[in-house]
Design a protein around this motif. Structure first.
Motif, short mmCIF file in Angstrom:
data_model
loop_
_atom_site.label_atom_id
_atom_site.label_comp_id
_atom_site.label_asym_id
_atom_site.label_seq_id
_atom_site.Cartn_x
_atom_site.Cartn_y
_atom_site.Cartn_z
N PHE A 43 0.84 -1.21 0.00
CA PHE A 43 0.00 0.00 0.00
C PHE A 43 0.88 1.26 0.00
O PHE A 43 1.88 1.32 0.71
CB PHE A 43 -0.91 -0.01 1.22
N VAL A 44 0.45 2.25 -0.80
CA VAL A 44 1.26 3.48 -0.88
C VAL A 44 0.74 4.57 0.06
O VAL A 44 1.46 5.54 0.34
CB VAL A 44 1.32 4.03 -2.34
N ALA A 45 -0.50 4.43 0.50
CA ALA A 45 -1.05 5.43 1.43
C ALA A 45 -2.06 4.74 2.32
O ALA A 45 -2.64 3.71 1.95
CB ALA A 45 -1.72 6.57 0.67
N MET A 46 -2.27 5.33 3.49
CA MET A 46 -3.27 4.78 4.40
C MET A 46 -4.04 5.93 5.02
O MET A 46 -3.45 6.92 5.48
CB MET A 46 -2.57 3.98 5.49
N VAL A 47 -5.37 5.80 5.02
CA VAL A 47 -6.23 6.77 5.72
C VAL A 47 -6.84 6.02 6.89
O VAL A 47 -7.54 5.02 6.70
CB VAL A 47 -7.33 7.32 4.79
N SER A 48 -6.55 6.50 8.10
CA SER A 48 -6.87 5.69 9.27
C SER A 48 -7.68 6.48 10.30
O SER A 48 -7.69 7.72 10.27
CB SER A 48 -5.55 5.22 9.90
N ILE A 49 -8.32 5.76 11.21
CA ILE A 49 -9.07 6.41 12.29
C ILE A 49 -8.44 6.05 13.62
O ILE A 49 -7.57 5.17 13.69
CB ILE A 49 -10.57 6.03 12.25
N LEU A 50 -8.87 6.74 14.68
CA LEU A 50 -8.09 6.66 15.91
C LEU A 50 -8.17 5.32 16.64
O LEU A 50 -7.32 5.06 17.51
CB LEU A 50 -8.43 7.82 16.85
N GLN A 51 -9.13 4.48 16.32
CA GLN A 51 -9.18 3.17 16.98
C GLN A 51 -8.01 2.29 16.58
O GLN A 51 -7.67 1.34 17.26
CB GLN A 51 -10.44 2.38 16.61
N ARG A 52 -7.44 2.53 15.41
CA ARG A 52 -6.35 1.66 14.94
C ARG A 52 -5.02 2.18 15.46
O ARG A 52 -4.63 3.31 15.20
CB ARG A 52 -6.32 1.61 13.41
N ARG A 53 -4.33 1.35 16.22
CA ARG A 53 -2.99 1.71 16.71
C ARG A 53 -1.98 1.37 15.61
O ARG A 53 -2.01 0.27 15.06
CB ARG A 53 -2.63 0.88 17.95
N ILE A 54 -1.12 2.31 15.31
CA ILE A 54 -0.13 2.04 14.29
C ILE A 54 1.25 2.30 14.86
O ILE A 54 1.60 3.43 15.21
CB ILE A 54 -0.38 2.90 13.03
N GLY A 55 2.00 1.23 14.98
CA GLY A 55 3.35 1.32 15.53
C GLY A 55 4.34 0.66 14.59
O GLY A 55 4.05 0.40 13.41
N GLY A 235 -9.06 10.33 27.09
CA GLY A 235 -9.38 9.72 28.38
C GLY A 235 -8.17 9.51 29.27
O GLY A 235 -8.26 9.59 30.50
N ASP A 236 -7.01 9.24 28.66
CA ASP A 236 -5.87 8.88 29.51
C ASP A 236 -5.22 10.08 30.20
O ASP A 236 -4.28 9.94 30.96
CB ASP A 236 -4.82 8.09 28.72
N GLU A 263 -11.25 3.16 25.85
CA GLU A 263 -12.44 3.11 24.98
C GLU A 263 -12.45 1.82 24.16
O GLU A 263 -11.38 1.40 23.72
CB GLU A 263 -12.44 4.34 24.05
N PRO A 264 -13.61 1.19 23.98
CA PRO A 264 -14.94 1.68 24.34
C PRO A 264 -15.39 1.30 25.75
O PRO A 264 -16.58 1.44 26.07
CB PRO A 264 -15.83 1.01 23.29
N HIS A 265 -14.46 0.86 26.60
CA HIS A 265 -14.88 0.55 27.98
C HIS A 265 -15.16 1.86 28.72
O HIS A 265 -14.34 2.77 28.69
CB HIS A 265 -13.78 -0.23 28.70
N VAL A 266 -16.29 1.91 29.39
CA VAL A 266 -16.61 3.05 30.24
C VAL A 266 -16.86 2.49 31.64
O VAL A 266 -17.71 1.61 31.81
CB VAL A 266 -17.86 3.80 29.73
N PRO A 267 -16.10 2.94 32.64
CA PRO A 267 -16.29 2.38 33.98
C PRO A 267 -17.76 2.47 34.41
O PRO A 267 -18.35 3.56 34.38
CB PRO A 267 -15.39 3.26 34.86
N VAL A 277 -22.25 12.72 33.32
CA VAL A 277 -22.80 12.48 31.97
C VAL A 277 -21.69 11.85 31.14
O VAL A 277 -20.61 12.43 30.99
CB VAL A 277 -23.29 13.79 31.33
N CYS A 278 -21.92 10.65 30.64
CA CYS A 278 -20.94 9.96 29.79
C CYS A 278 -21.51 9.86 28.39
O CYS A 278 -22.64 9.40 28.20
CB CYS A 278 -20.71 8.53 30.28
N ILE A 279 -20.73 10.26 27.42
CA ILE A 279 -21.15 10.10 26.03
C ILE A 279 -20.01 9.47 25.23
O ILE A 279 -18.84 9.56 25.63
CB ILE A 279 -21.62 11.44 25.40
N PRO A 280 -20.34 8.82 24.12
CA PRO A 280 -19.35 7.98 23.42
C PRO A 280 -18.49 8.72 22.40
O PRO A 280 -18.66 8.53 21.20
CB PRO A 280 -20.23 6.92 22.76
#
Ligand code: GLV
Length: 316
Positions: A43-55, A235-236, A263-267, A277-280
């Motif tokens: 792959f030459v490019a990647m468009v990603s969202i924050l749930q995916r950890r990239i290391g 959250g951290d 996330e998505p764990h909410v105590p 008030v907790c919202i996702p």
């Protein structure tokens, strides 16, 4: 003769509804959901969202990657050093989500200050017997002090709105913000003084080694008794056990939380708490903003692929 294969681009499948049918003309798009492991390949490019950890490991599997474009303003999901070692520019989506996220912070401030959750629950339980002069009395915002922790774009947008509510504004930031001070009358304080003076504390710092666990037992203990705490950043930045303790012992009068440390764990104790008030993670969740974020992320990736250089590189 077989046609040459098109260069391939990885795109978060969750963005599909926000993007044109063919976001990368001349490329093959491979859509990948956040639950799936990061594909490996050419792959030459990647468009990603924050749930995916990239290391390091994920990047090692993408040896031809020329750009990693995040559809988020926060970039704590990426190991920036690993990307830099490989010469891969990382981009984010600043600016386009400022106003929607500031609105959301205000939705939480207002909900918590005026005890909307308790009111709704009272009605839902069938316990409301009619208007009462001392029923669910909340915090009067006019004349109260709003403490903005982190006066970047979003923090400042939250502050601008506070002027309309008649609040006194204080803020912390590494740099003084003279234009913001002039527009809002805000004063810059160190964190301890801000916590001691604020009736409402709203957090707008990124997740970074120096901000992780910033709101611990010691910091909450500096806050005014009954003050409100709102977090729409990451959250951290908050130790959730310390937050709960501060709510239980009355240090805090309430909290509005859009983000959580795992996330998505909410105590469950936070979810159940009448004053919380907790919202996702809805900060940027408006149709216009999410479209603008997706377009900017794709625009960044295309700009690099077309040799123009990223539009909004991280750290610029
Ligand atoms: C959302 O949290 C973002 O960083 O855009």
């Amino acid at each position: 003769m077989r046609a040459a294969a098109l260069p391939r681009v990885l795109v978060a499948a969750e963005l599909r509804g926000l993007l044109p049918e063919e976001p990368f003309p001349g490329h093959e798009v491979v859509w990948v959901r956040a639950q799936e492991p990061t594909p490996r390949g050419d792959f030459v490019a990647m468009v990603s969202i924050l749930q995916r950890r990239i290391g390091e490991e994920e990047l090692a599997g993408l040896p031809n990657l020329r750009v990693l474009a995040l559809c988020a303003v926060g970039y704590d999901s990426v190991d920036l050093e690993a990307a830099a070692r490989r010469g891969i520019p990382v981009t984010n989506t600043p600016g386009v989500l400022t106003e929607s996220t500031a609105d959301l912070a205000w939705a939480l401030i207002l909900a918590v200050a005026r005890r909307l959750k308790e009111g709704q629950e009272m009605i839902a339980r069938g316990e409301w017997t009619g208007w009462g002069p001392t029923q669910l009395l909340g915090m009067e915002l006019a004349g109260s002090t709003l403490g903005i922790v982190g006066a970047g774009r979003i923090g400042r947008a939250v502050g601008r709105r506070a002027v309309g509510f008649g609040m006194r504004i204080v803020y912390t930031d590494a740099e003084p913000q003279p234009a913001f001070e002039e527009a809002t009358g805000a004063g810059r304080l160190d964190l301890s003084h801000l916590l001691a003076e604020s009736d409402v504390v709203t957090v707008h710092v990124p997740s970074a080694p120096e901000t992780r666990g910033l709101f611990d037992r010691a910091r909450f203990s500096l806050m005014k008794p009954g003050a409100l705490f709102v977090n729409t950043s990451r959250g951290d930045v908050v130790e959730e056990a310390a937050l709960l303790e501060a709510l239980e012992d009355g240090t805090l009068g309430g909290a509005g939380l859009d983000v959580f440390s795992r996330e998505p764990h909410v105590p469950p104790e936070l979810v159940a708490h009448p004053r919380v008030v907790c919202i996702p993670h809805l900060g940027s969740a408006t149709t216009q903003t999410r479209r603008a974020m997706a377009e900017l992320a794709v625009g960044n990736a295309r700009a690099v692929l077309e040799g123009r250089g990223p539009i909004t590189p991280v750290g610029a």
